[in-house]
Design a protein around this motif. Structure first.
Motif, short mmCIF file in Angstrom:
data_model
loop_
_atom_site.label_atom_id
_atom_site.label_comp_id
_atom_site.label_asym_id
_atom_site.label_seq_id
_atom_site.Cartn_x
_atom_site.Cartn_y
_atom_site.Cartn_z
N GLY A 23 0.57 3.87 2.55
CA GLY A 23 0.71 2.89 1.48
C GLY A 23 0.27 1.49 1.84
O GLY A 23 0.20 0.62 0.97
N ARG A 24 -0.02 1.23 3.12
CA ARG A 24 -0.52 -0.10 3.48
C ARG A 24 -1.91 -0.28 2.90
O ARG A 24 -2.62 0.69 2.62
N TRP A 113 -4.12 -4.12 8.32
CA TRP A 113 -3.44 -3.24 7.39
C TRP A 113 -2.08 -3.86 7.11
O TRP A 113 -1.34 -4.15 8.05
N VAL A 114 -1.76 -4.11 5.84
CA VAL A 114 -0.52 -4.81 5.51
C VAL A 114 0.29 -4.02 4.50
O VAL A 114 -0.25 -3.31 3.64
N ASP A 115 1.60 -4.17 4.62
CA ASP A 115 2.52 -3.70 3.59
C ASP A 115 2.40 -4.72 2.46
O ASP A 115 2.61 -5.91 2.69
N PRO A 116 2.04 -4.31 1.25
CA PRO A 116 1.82 -5.27 0.17
C PRO A 116 3.06 -6.10 -0.16
O PRO A 116 2.95 -7.19 -0.71
N ALA A 117 4.23 -5.63 0.21
CA ALA A 117 5.46 -6.38 -0.05
C ALA A 117 5.72 -7.44 1.02
O ALA A 117 6.54 -8.33 0.81
N ASN A 118 5.03 -7.35 2.16
CA ASN A 118 5.30 -8.26 3.28
C ASN A 118 4.04 -8.89 3.86
O ASN A 118 3.91 -9.01 5.06
N ALA A 119 3.12 -9.30 3.01
CA ALA A 119 1.87 -9.89 3.49
C ALA A 119 1.90 -11.41 3.46
O ALA A 119 0.91 -12.06 3.78
N ASP A 120 3.04 -11.99 3.09
CA ASP A 120 3.11 -13.43 2.88
C ASP A 120 2.98 -14.26 4.15
O ASP A 120 2.77 -15.46 4.06
N GLU A 121 3.11 -13.64 5.31
CA GLU A 121 2.97 -14.42 6.54
C GLU A 121 1.50 -14.73 6.83
O GLU A 121 1.20 -15.59 7.65
N LEU A 122 0.59 -14.06 6.14
CA LEU A 122 -0.85 -14.31 6.30
C LEU A 122 -1.32 -15.37 5.30
O LEU A 122 -0.74 -15.52 4.23
N THR A 123 -2.39 -16.07 5.66
CA THR A 123 -3.07 -16.93 4.69
C THR A 123 -3.92 -16.00 3.83
O THR A 123 -4.79 -15.30 4.34
N LEU A 124 -3.63 -15.97 2.53
CA LEU A 124 -4.29 -15.05 1.63
C LEU A 124 -5.17 -15.79 0.63
O LEU A 124 -4.82 -16.88 0.16
N LEU A 133 -2.40 -8.13 -4.86
CA LEU A 133 -1.19 -7.59 -4.23
C LEU A 133 -0.05 -7.43 -5.23
O LEU A 133 0.63 -6.40 -5.22
N PRO A 134 0.19 -8.40 -6.14
CA PRO A 134 1.22 -8.16 -7.16
C PRO A 134 0.90 -6.95 -8.05
O PRO A 134 1.80 -6.18 -8.40
N PHE A 135 -0.37 -6.77 -8.39
CA PHE A 135 -0.78 -5.61 -9.18
C PHE A 135 -0.49 -4.32 -8.43
O PHE A 135 0.06 -3.36 -9.00
N TYR A 136 -0.82 -4.28 -7.14
CA TYR A 136 -0.58 -3.09 -6.33
C TYR A 136 0.91 -2.81 -6.19
O TYR A 136 1.36 -1.68 -6.33
N ARG A 137 1.71 -3.87 -5.93
CA ARG A 137 3.17 -3.69 -5.84
C ARG A 137 3.73 -3.12 -7.13
O ARG A 137 4.56 -2.20 -7.10
#
Length: 144
Positions: A23-24, A113-124, A133-137
């Motif tokens: 799911g990542r 590879w990121v968990d879409p619920a926990n990608a906020d630590e990256l600069t996106l 990512l909100p669409f995927y979540r």
């Protein structure tokens, strides 16, 4: 006197929501930039978006896909991460992969590879952070 256009220039791209078996999803960072974003790239004149996606995935990640294997998810627009004053308009496609093995190439400096619920630590990139990512979540919740 000429009035400046109120509409920012558009960059037309094909982008991938690449999903690993767990799911990542894969995000990439281009050389010399800070923001992680969906893999993909600009659509050439006369090129179908799914064909542009297949070309870009092979160039950037060594992934060979059949254009028909990419499932179209829709069109998403946001301010461009790396071209100030521009808007990126993405034709987004989903591809479910059998493995998370990819090889960064061309202008790709880093893959994550990121968990879409926990990608906020990256600069996106805005498109990834605010829309994809909100669409995927939301789609993951709907199918749960």
């Amino acid at each position: 006197m000429t009035l400046a256009s109120a509409t920012p220039p558009l960059i037309h791209i094909a982008a991938a929501l690449l999903v690993a078996p767990d799911g990542r999803t894969l995000l990439v960072r281009k050389r010399g930039t800070q923001a992680f974003m969906q893999p993909g790239g600009k659509i050439e004149p006369g090129e179908l978006p799914s064909h542009a996606l297949a070309r870009e995935l092979e160039e950037e990640l060594g992934l060979r896909i059949a254009p028909d294997d990419a499932r179209y998810l829709g069109r998403f627009s946001a301010p461009a991460a790396n071209e100030p004053g521009h808007v990126v308009e993405a034709q987004l496609f989903r591809l479910d992969l059998d493995s998370d093995q990819v090889t960064p190439a061309a202008e790709i400096e880093e893959v994550r590879w990121v968990d879409p619920a926990n990608a906020d630590e990256l600069t996106l990139a805005p498109l990834t952070r605010d829309l994809i990512l909100p669409f995927y979540r939301a789609s993951q919740l709907a199918s749960a």
